[in-house]
Design a protein around this motif. Sequence first.
Motif, short mmCIF file in Angstrom:
data_model
loop_
_atom_site.label_atom_id
_atom_site.label_comp_id
_atom_site.label_asym_id
_atom_site.label_seq_id
_atom_site.Cartn_x
_atom_site.Cartn_y
_atom_site.Cartn_z
N LYS A 171 7.65 2.35 -7.33
CA LYS A 171 5.96 2.96 -7.09
C LYS A 171 5.53 1.55 -6.36
N ASP A 172 5.49 0.48 -7.05
CA ASP A 172 5.03 -0.65 -6.43
C ASP A 172 5.44 -0.93 -4.98
N TRP A 173 6.76 -0.70 -4.87
CA TRP A 173 7.33 -1.03 -3.56
C TRP A 173 6.86 0.17 -2.56
N PHE A 174 6.75 1.35 -3.06
CA PHE A 174 6.19 2.43 -2.19
C PHE A 174 4.62 2.14 -1.51
N ILE A 175 4.01 1.55 -2.50
CA ILE A 175 2.45 1.22 -1.89
C ILE A 175 2.55 0.01 -1.03
N ILE A 176 3.38 -1.20 -1.31
CA ILE A 176 3.91 -2.34 -0.74
C ILE A 176 3.98 -1.89 0.85
N ALA A 177 5.06 -1.02 0.82
CA ALA A 177 5.84 -0.19 2.13
C ALA A 177 4.67 0.24 2.77
N SER A 178 3.81 1.00 2.08
CA SER A 178 2.64 2.01 2.91
C SER A 178 1.54 1.04 3.56
N CYS A 179 1.32 -0.13 2.65
CA CYS A 179 0.52 -1.14 3.24
C CYS A 179 0.94 -1.79 4.17
N CYS A 180 2.02 -2.13 4.36
CA CYS A 180 2.53 -2.94 5.44
C CYS A 180 2.74 -2.11 6.62
N ALA A 181 3.29 -0.72 6.57
CA ALA A 181 3.16 0.13 7.79
C ALA A 181 1.78 0.62 8.32
N VAL A 182 0.91 0.80 7.61
CA VAL A 182 -0.41 1.03 8.05
C VAL A 182 -1.14 -0.16 8.63
N PHE A 183 -1.24 -1.17 7.86
CA PHE A 183 -1.98 -2.12 8.20
C PHE A 183 -1.17 -3.34 9.00
#
Length: 232
Positions: free
Chosen positions: A168-180
């Motif tokens: 779940k942490d990696w899901f959020i980290i990857a999401s932040c990286c993709a969007v931002f």
Amino acid sequence: MAFDSKTFQTRSLTAVVFVIVMLAGLLWNGWSFIFLFTIIHFGCWYEFIRLIKKISSTRWWLFLPLGLLYITLPILLLMLCGFPGTNLILLRQNYHGAWNYSPVLPCGIIFSIWINDTMAYIVGSLIGKTPLSKISPKKTWEGTIGGALLCILTISLIGKAIIYYSWKDWFIIASCCAVFGTLGDLLESKLKRMAKVKDSGTFMPGHGGFLDRFDSLLIASLPVGLYYFFFM
């Protein structure tokens, strides 16, 4: 466009050297990591100042009170060039509150951005039809969304297989990286358009400058750092 073998060879060689240097700096030890991001920090600052000088010389009206509103957001964000480097160093040194050397999270951020950029390019090349923004005409919504989804899926699956942090942490980290990360790329593209230049610099033959290579990282590391220090 005709295939240019010389350009292709230059870009390929530069990319191989870039990856080797990045991995060495990321994985060797704490000092190599600090040295790497110190160079990146000053390289980004130097190119940023050059861009601002070009903008001020070609569009002086932007620096009048009303004109300042037009460039406030990208400048404020990219003026944080120093914080992402410091932030990544802190993320590497600080592992679960202890001052240990763990490159896992910084590597995860950088790999997420690489995967997102690569997949966005591939998906966009194959099925991209809808332009994402006039700032960067080659980007498409199909490529951006496809790259983000594949990035999140890949990093989440890898995160589930390793012992560091939860999927779940990696899901959020990857999401932040993709969007931002995409936002950072658009902001830097906006500055280059305002400065009327193709690349921010020439330190990587065939690939551009420091800001061209690390624009996504500058912006994406901020939300990831906040998430890490407040929620992980």
